[in-house]
Design an enzyme around this catalytic site. Structure first.
Site, PDB file in Angstrom:
ATOM      1  N   TYR A  66      -2.387  -2.664   6.851  1.00 49.66           N
ATOM      2  CA  TYR A  66      -2.842  -1.991   5.610  1.00 49.66           C
ATOM      3  C   TYR A  66      -3.894  -1.257   4.942  1.00 49.66           C
ATOM      4  O   TYR A  66      -3.357  -0.106   4.052  1.00 49.66           O
ATOM      5  CB  TYR A  66      -2.586  -3.389   4.652  1.00 49.66           C
ATOM      6  CG  TYR A  66      -2.394  -3.201   2.705  1.00 49.66           C
ATOM      7  CD1 TYR A  66      -1.810  -2.620   2.136  1.00 49.66           C
ATOM      8  CD2 TYR A  66      -4.155  -3.682   2.832  1.00 49.66           C
ATOM      9  CE1 TYR A  66      -2.320  -2.531   0.503  1.00 49.66           C
ATOM     10  CE2 TYR A  66      -4.133  -2.976   0.656  1.00 49.66           C
ATOM     11  CZ  TYR A  66      -3.792  -2.759   0.373  1.00 49.66           C
ATOM     12  OH  TYR A  66      -3.503  -2.634  -1.180  1.00 49.66           O
ATOM     13  N   GLY A 101       4.696  -4.737 -13.032  1.00 49.32           N
ATOM     14  CA  GLY A 101       3.354  -4.598 -12.957  1.00 49.32           C
ATOM     15  C   GLY A 101       2.579  -3.411 -13.416  1.00 49.32           C
ATOM     16  O   GLY A 101       2.685  -3.055 -14.157  1.00 49.32           O
TER      17      GLY A 101
END
Length: 314
Positions: free
Chosen positions: A183, A32
């Site tokens: 997160y 990525g």
């Protein structure tokens, strides 16, 4: 501040930038954004150390970069950010390869995973996204100072708006675990770490920035299911979401690492190749004040030192 924006690519950002003679290190370089960031920096002449935990994936990523940049100066280092002993060993390997570092891009991360714990027992998202990078960066600080002027780029996220930093129970030992809150806390920690690091090293020529790359479909989303996408869409059609390509998603990291527009600055949160504005309730962009608060940044620094069992007096 710049002519760039959400649609800007790494090729546009890096055009005309000369990184010959500079050493750059990119974590999470096996897929990525990490691969594209490495490719972009290598294309400008930097010697790039690509860092990841999976040797096979890292070899494949190196081959990708070499195919795009045949004369790329590349090296690799293996370490697992979820294991502090691995981080320590990897940092020593990196220092031996490159005792002077100009660019450190802390790109690796995990998102919205079930409750899991690192080798030392930290909640996985905080432990990987923040604690592992905290230790790695602090161990590499002598090389960053030796390479000054140097920059550290920590990948945060607009997801920091899901949660402030809970300094009393950061690892979910007492409160119920919620993966998006966890997160968000880890991404807030990335921004606060950028503030704390910049406070401590700017006098030695090392500046630090936090970056929101934008929404990109990469391996970071591997733990997501359809219900998670519903949370992200929040009633909107998927066509209305401004997903970026990998080249666009890596652009702000590369801009943060190389732009002359940022000379003399630090401790900032960047998005779409700009310094972010304060967050507002009616806008998804922007930075929450709690993620740049210097008092909280100091408290997180002290907590992080306790977690890694080491004090860093820069």
């Amino acid at each position: 501040m710049s002519d760039f924006g959400s649609g800007t690519s790494t090729s546009e950002v890096i055009e005309g930038v000369d990184l010959k003679g500079k050493c750059a290190l990119v974590t999470g370089a096996s897929s990525g954004l990490g691969v594209e960031t490495s490719r972009s920096l290598a294309s400008a002449g930097a010697a790039v150390i690509m860092v990841a935990r999976d040797a096979s994936k890292l070899d494949t990523a190196v081959a990708q970069v070499r195919a795009a940049v045949p004369d790329a100066q590349l090296d690799t280092a293996l370490l697992d950010l979820a294991d502090l002993e691995s981080v320590r060993a990897g940092a020593q390997t990196i220092l031996a390869k490159c005792p002077s570092i100009q660019l450190l891009i802390n790109n690796a991360g995990v998102m919205a995973c079930p409750l899991m714990r690192t080798a030392q027992g930290f909640e996985m998202q905080l432990g990987t996204n923040h604690v592992g990078h905290f230790l790695l960066t602090c161990m590499l600080a002598p090389a960053l100072v030796a390479g000054a002027p140097a920059r550290v780029v920590n990948l945060s996220s607009a997801g920091h708006r899901f949660s402030a930093m809970d300094l009393d129970d950061p690892n979910y030992h007492r409160r119920d675990y919620e993966k998006w809150q966890a997160y968000g806390q880890s991404k807030t920690a990335n921004a606060l770490f950028s503030v704390g690091l910049d406070q401590r090293l700017q006098g030695q020529g090392v500046r630090s920035f936090a970056v929101h790359p934008g929404m990109i479909m990469t391996e970071l989303s591997r733990h997501m299911d359809p219900s998670d996408m519903e949370i992200i869409l929040a009633g909107r059609n998927i066509e209305d979401i401004g997903f970026k390509t990998v080249e666009q998603g890596s652009a702000t990291s590369v801009w943060a690492a190389t732009s002359q527009d940022l000379d003399g600055l630090g401790g900032l949160y960047l998005e779409d190749c700009h310094i972010a504005e304060p967050a507002t309730p009616d806008n998804e962009a922007g930075i929450e004040s709690y993620a740049l608060d210097p008092v909280t940044a100091d408290k997180l620094w002290q907590l992080s030192e306790d977690m890694v069992g080491e004090n860093f007096n820069f």
